[in-house]
Enzyme design. Structure first.
Site, PDB file in Angstrom:
ATOM      1  N   THR A  25      -3.672  67.312 -62.690  1.00 55.28           N
ATOM      2  CA  THR A  25      -2.959  67.659 -63.927  1.00 55.28           C
ATOM      3  C   THR A  25      -1.976  68.990 -63.728  1.00 55.28           C
ATOM      4  O   THR A  25      -1.063  68.862 -64.515  1.00 55.28           O
ATOM      5  CB  THR A  25      -3.755  67.827 -65.537  1.00 55.28           C
ATOM      6  OG1 THR A  25      -4.941  68.664 -64.771  1.00 55.28           O
ATOM      7  CG2 THR A  25      -4.089  66.529 -65.705  1.00 55.28           C
ATOM      8  N   LYS A  77      -5.629  75.163 -58.099  1.00 53.95           N
ATOM      9  CA  LYS A  77      -6.822  73.972 -58.431  1.00 53.95           C
ATOM     10  C   LYS A  77      -7.888  74.469 -57.821  1.00 53.95           C
ATOM     11  O   LYS A  77      -8.073  75.365 -57.162  1.00 53.95           O
ATOM     12  CB  LYS A  77      -6.402  72.648 -57.979  1.00 53.95           C
ATOM     13  CG  LYS A  77      -5.993  72.860 -56.276  1.00 53.95           C
ATOM     14  CD  LYS A  77      -5.287  71.624 -55.872  1.00 53.95           C
ATOM     15  CE  LYS A  77      -3.793  71.276 -56.391  1.00 53.95           C
ATOM     16  NZ  LYS A  77      -3.626  70.226 -57.325  1.00 53.95           N
TER      17      LYS A  77
HETATM   18  C1  26V Z   1     -19.429  67.608 -62.010  1.00 55.47           C
HETATM   19  C2  26V Z   1     -20.593  68.381 -61.961  1.00 55.47           C
HETATM   20  C3  26V Z   1     -21.594  68.201 -61.339  1.00 55.47           C
HETATM   21  C4  26V Z   1     -22.896  68.721 -61.890  1.00 55.47           C
HETATM   22  C5  26V Z   1     -22.593  70.331 -62.391  1.00 55.47           C
HETATM   23  C6  26V Z   1     -21.266  70.506 -63.292  1.00 55.47           C
HETATM   24  C7  26V Z   1     -20.134  69.559 -62.999  1.00 55.47           C
HETATM   25  C8  26V Z   1     -19.153  69.833 -63.609  1.00 55.47           C
HETATM   26  C9  26V Z   1     -18.203  69.002 -63.582  1.00 55.47           C
HETATM   27  C10 26V Z   1     -18.243  67.907 -62.544  1.00 55.47           C
HETATM   28  C11 26V Z   1     -16.970  66.852 -62.418  1.00 55.47           C
HETATM   29  C12 26V Z   1     -15.782  67.378 -62.191  1.00 55.47           C
HETATM   30  C13 26V Z   1     -14.807  66.236 -62.360  1.00 55.47           C
HETATM   31  C14 26V Z   1     -13.361  66.996 -62.665  1.00 55.47           C
HETATM   32  O1  26V Z   1     -13.183  67.942 -62.973  1.00 55.47           O
HETATM   33  N1  26V Z   1     -12.467  65.865 -62.219  1.00 55.47           N
HETATM   34  C15 26V Z   1     -11.090  66.364 -62.280  1.00 55.47           C
HETATM   35  O2  26V Z   1     -10.692  65.556 -63.542  1.00 55.47           O
HETATM   36  C16 26V Z   1      -9.503  65.872 -63.865  1.00 55.47           C
HETATM   37  C17 26V Z   1      -9.018  65.193 -65.328  1.00 55.47           C
HETATM   38  O3  26V Z   1      -9.260  63.910 -65.243  1.00 55.47           O
HETATM   39  C18 26V Z   1      -8.339  64.935 -62.937  1.00 55.47           C
HETATM   40  O4  26V Z   1      -7.047  65.488 -62.976  1.00 55.47           O
HETATM   41  C19 26V Z   1      -9.002  65.573 -61.520  1.00 55.47           C
HETATM   42  O5  26V Z   1      -8.408  64.945 -60.419  1.00 55.47           O
HETATM   43  C20 26V Z   1     -10.500  65.428 -61.144  1.00 55.47           C
HETATM   44  O6  26V Z   1     -10.653  65.901 -60.047  1.00 55.47           O
END
Ligand code: 26V
Length: 808
Positions: A643, A535
């Site tokens: 996941t 992860k």
């Molecule tokens: C935030 C940002 C902030 C700005 C720059 C680019 C960027 C890219 C992604 C994110 C948020 C990522 C959130 C994420 O990946 N969450 C994950 O989502 C999965 C699917 O729902 C979940 O299984 C994970 O627990 C969760 O961490």
């Protein structure tokens, strides 16, 4: 598609290869052999693709558009073959031509257009939407460079550019005729027309062309082919003179040049905002343009279109849809607002405060003046309406604009009809804590949709041994109805089945071991416990707790080299955001521990540590089938869902976990005898936060075993980590251990030793593995997606005008 024979396929392949390269296929490189096969497979589904899209249009079916800044589809060849029902024909045909499908598969690049869970979920969803025959499509960005390639140099993470398009992309189709113009910057004035109605007039804007590249999303043996549309930024035709300098031209290219490699924190960069608007505007414009061709009344828009925003990154879809409905379609504000809310839905993927997107007002005002006006008006009306009902505190806390910033989650919630979390615990935390303010105002908007995975890629393609075994034992119905995997429970005491399960696992472990030997020169024993944590690297996911366990074991073995313990291989795969210093320090630590442990003769191979470079979808497909143990050890309340936990259980790994994310639901499914649970629960964590009594220094002082382990970080035992060891030690002991590792250490170690004992009992272990596989069907993305379809999007499978379910 029509079935084809092996002979037909062979003819087609030879012809396709020669059309492309003008020499015999035997002379081709691996990549050329792949390209020829890719183009051929594409020919096979083109007809179904057109028919599916035509049917949606002709029947005016409601269609869903999934907006996501990230996708992680993995290699598409095998998945397209599987879904077209062509795997056997192609395997056989190639063999007769003296070729091998597994080799050819390696000629395809794995598009890394995402960071982690969020992007992979989007791709699992694309597969499930098509496989359930649902009218739904993806919208995203065609980044020129995917997520960086990770290299380890002296144990440090180094990032290299990932130029995934260098050799072209067989699957995509450039649709020049569907390009749209995106406006940035300049000024906007509202000018009255002859009837006194205001129209926006734009001055000095920079206009950029968004060109779509479409990729087919082939459904599982159901003739359905949906679309994934990725947008690329270009200079508009004829406007070249406006982009005279290199810098001007670069500015355009830059918009879709790189994926932001950060999923840990909000990065306040102008370019990121440009990307977000670019995707939102291109996608919404193309949907509105399509709707115009249907000649339907605008009041029916939300009955024909659903738009889903995957996290807040595409939340500018809200003001963009408003803009088009107001300025182009000329609806009234109230009409446009009703339609927008009814059309859009939003998923939250994170509880971490630092990942909540907020943009400075001035940035939005300068880059997107008309969009800013609309956001301001949405906000003004919101405050005006809610103030008398909820008072100042609640209203201003939930307003979109505040403290000089635009809060994207607030925009997404206010501008949509549905807000969902991605696992039951996560949704509960959103409702009771993170988004409680909004829950008080809009209780009806909140709902849960526990994530899922596609068993097609994560079992059928990546674990063919297990698939064959399941087909032989329980029949093939699980492939269309994953819940039927529960039939496996009936074989829990069948020694033959248990033995076959173990044989399959050993084969997969050997395959992985040979990769590790070839790539890293490390020899691992397929009979050892393969303990896997794969992860993104993040403090809350606590890879460091895993390291503390390894170090504890190291000390136990050093104290007593004759110790009776089953061999274990600790396997890591993780990228750290390039700017996330602490996460990179942990990578260096893991690599240093690996070096120390793997080369210490006294350890006698009882433990080994393997950190796989450049973890991604393709490596996951190799690692997961070989795993015995799935590490899901985030601090309770921090992981939205996870996941990899689902993929690993479906492949017969046992879960070592805290009660976090979707692992809580895995626990409920498999029962406490088939999982290892340890550590604080979310309520206990919250209690510590509330009363502020957590004291990591006390834990360090009063737990000699833990103290010994922690001291290894600073006493020079582990080579070459002076700075990293000291910083990590301080974070845990001096700065009060933000993620409570020290508190969970004892119960983690206890659970790990219990696991050791169980592993020695082969029958018991195989039974537990079997129970995990048997209960994995519930976590199929097919079910998740049907719930989205029914409860949020109100879309219906093809050939089903409402028979399967009726909208409420
Ligand atoms: C935030 C940002 C902030 C700005 C720059 C680019 C960027 C890219 C992604 C994110 C948020 C990522 C959130 C994420 O990946 N969450 C994950 O989502 C999965 C699917 O729902 C979940 O299984 C994970 O627990 C969760 O961490």
């Amino acid at each position: 598609m029509q079935p084809i024979s092996v002979e037909q396929f062979k003819d087609d392949y030879i012809k396709k290869f020669e059309q492309l390269y003008a020499y015999n296929y035997k002379e081709g490189t691996q990549r050329e052999k792949f390209s020829a096969l890719g183009f051929l497979v594409k020919n096979y589904y083109m007809g179904d693709w057109k028919d599916t899209v035509d049917e949606y249009r002709d029947e005016k079916k409601k269609q869903m558009f999934y907006f996501s800044m990230e996708y992680l589809p993995g290699r598409m060849l095998r998945s397209n073959l599987l879904n077209l029902g062509l795997t056997e024909v192609v395997e056989e045909g190639l063999q007769e031509l003296g070729l091998n499908l597994d080799n050819i598969t390696l000629g395809e690049v794995d598009p890394a257009l995402g960071n982690g869970g969020l992007g992979r979920l989007a791709s699992c969803f694309m597969d499930s939407i098509a496989s359930k025959g649902l009218p739904g499509h993806g919208n995203g960005i065609r980044y020129q460079y995917g997520l960086f390639k990770q290299k380890f140099i002296d144990g440090h993470q180094i990032e290299l550019p990932e130029n995934w398009l260098r050799n072209g992309n067989v699957w995509e189709v450039r649709k020049e005729n569907k390009a749209v113009v995106i406006r940035f910057g300049g000024e906007v004035y509202m000018v009255p027309d002859d009837h006194g109605e205001l129209h926006p007039h734009y001055h000095h804007t920079q206009n950029i062309l968004a060109v779509p590249y479409d990729t087919a999303q082939v459904g599982y043996q159901n003739d359905t082919v949906n679309n994934l549309r990725l947008w690329a930024a270009e200079i508009p035709y004829g406007d070249e003179y406006l982009f005279r300098t290199e810098e001007d031209r670069d500015g355009v290219k830059q918009i879709t040049e790189v994926l932001y490699p950060d999923d840990s924190s909000y990065e306040g960069r102008l370019l990121r905002l440009k990307q977000e608007y670019f995707l939102s505007s291109a996608g919404i414009q193309s949907i509105v343009r399509y709707y115009q061709t249907l000649n339907e009344d605008w009041s029916l828009f939300a009955d024909k279109v659903a738009i889903h925003v995957n996290d807040t990154h595409p939340a500018l879809a809200v003001p963009e849809l408003m803009r088009l409905l107001l300025d182009d379609v000329r609806l009234t504000w109230d009409q446009a607002w009703e339609i927008t809310k009814k059309t859009i839905s939003y998923t939250n993927h994170t509880i971490l405060q630092e990942a909540m997107e907020k943009w400075p007002i001035d940035m939005v005002k300068d880059l997107l003046p008309r969009i800013y006006q609309i956001i301001e008006e949405i906000n003004r009306r919101y405050v005006e309406k809610k103030l008398p009902l909820y008072g100042e505190d609640l209203t201003y806390r939930t307003a979109i604009i505040g403290n000089g910033q635009i809060r994207m989650a607030n925009l997404a919630i206010i501008g949509s009809h549905s807000v969902n979390g991605v696992a039951r615990l996560h949704t509960t935390i959103l409702i009771n804590e993170t988004l409680n303010d909004f829950y008080l105002i809009y209780p009806g908007k909140f709902n849960n949709k526990t994530n899922g995975i596609t068993q097609r890629r994560w079992m059928q393609i990546s674990n063919r041994g297990l698939t064959e075994m399941l087909d032989d034992v329980i029949g093939t119905s699980w492939k269309k109805e994953p819940d039927e995997l529960v039939m496996l429970k009936a074989y829990k005491d069948d020694e033959k089945v248990l033995q076959r399960l173990e044989d399959v696992k050993i084969e997969n472990k050997k395959r992985f071991a040979s990769y590790v030997k070839d790539e890293m020169g490390i020899v691992i024993d397929p009979n050892a416990i393969f303990d896997v944590q794969i992860k993104r690297l993040h403090a809350y996911k606590r890879q460091l707790l895993n390291v503390l366990h390894i170090l504890d074991r190291y000390l136990q073995i050093k104290d007593n080299p004759e110790i009776d313990m089953p061999k274990r291989v600790f396997i890591f795969g993780a990228k750290a955001a390039p700017s996330y210093h602490y996460a990179k320090q942990i990578i260096k630590l893991i690599n240093a521990v690996a070096k120390m442990v793997n080369n210490d003769e006294e350890i006698n191979d009882l433990i080994k540590v393997v950190f796989i470079e450049n973890y991604g979808v393709s490596l996951a497909e190799l690692i997961i089938p070989a795993a015995d143990v799935s590490e899901q050890i985030s601090l309770a309340g921090k992981e939205a869902s996870g996941t990899s936990n689902m993929k690993l259980m479906a492949n017969g790994a046992l879960t070592m976990a805290t009660m976090d994310g979707a692992t809580v639901e895995i626990f409920e499914s498999v029962g406490e005898g088939n999982i290892y649970i340890f550590g604080l629960g979310n309520d206990e964590v919250q209690e510590y936060y509330a009363n502020g009594t957590y004291n990591s220094h006390d834990l360090y002082d009063n737990n000699p075993r833990l103290k010994r382990v922690l001291n290894l970080l600073i006493d020079g035992t582990i080579p070459d980590i002076q700075q990293e060891g000291a910083d990590i030690f301080d974070s845990l002991v001096k700065f009060n251990d933000e993620y409570f590792l020290l508190k969970d250490f004892d119960s983690y170690i206890r659970a790990q030793y219990k696991l050791d004992e169980d592993f020695k009992d082969r029958t018991l272990w195989n039974q537990m593995a079997l129970m995990n596989i048997a209960h994995a069907g519930r976590f199929s993305a097919d079910y998740t997606i049907m719930r989205y379809a029914k409860e949020i999007w109100k879309i219906f499978p093809r050939g089903d005008m409402g028979r399967t379910f009726l909208p409420q």
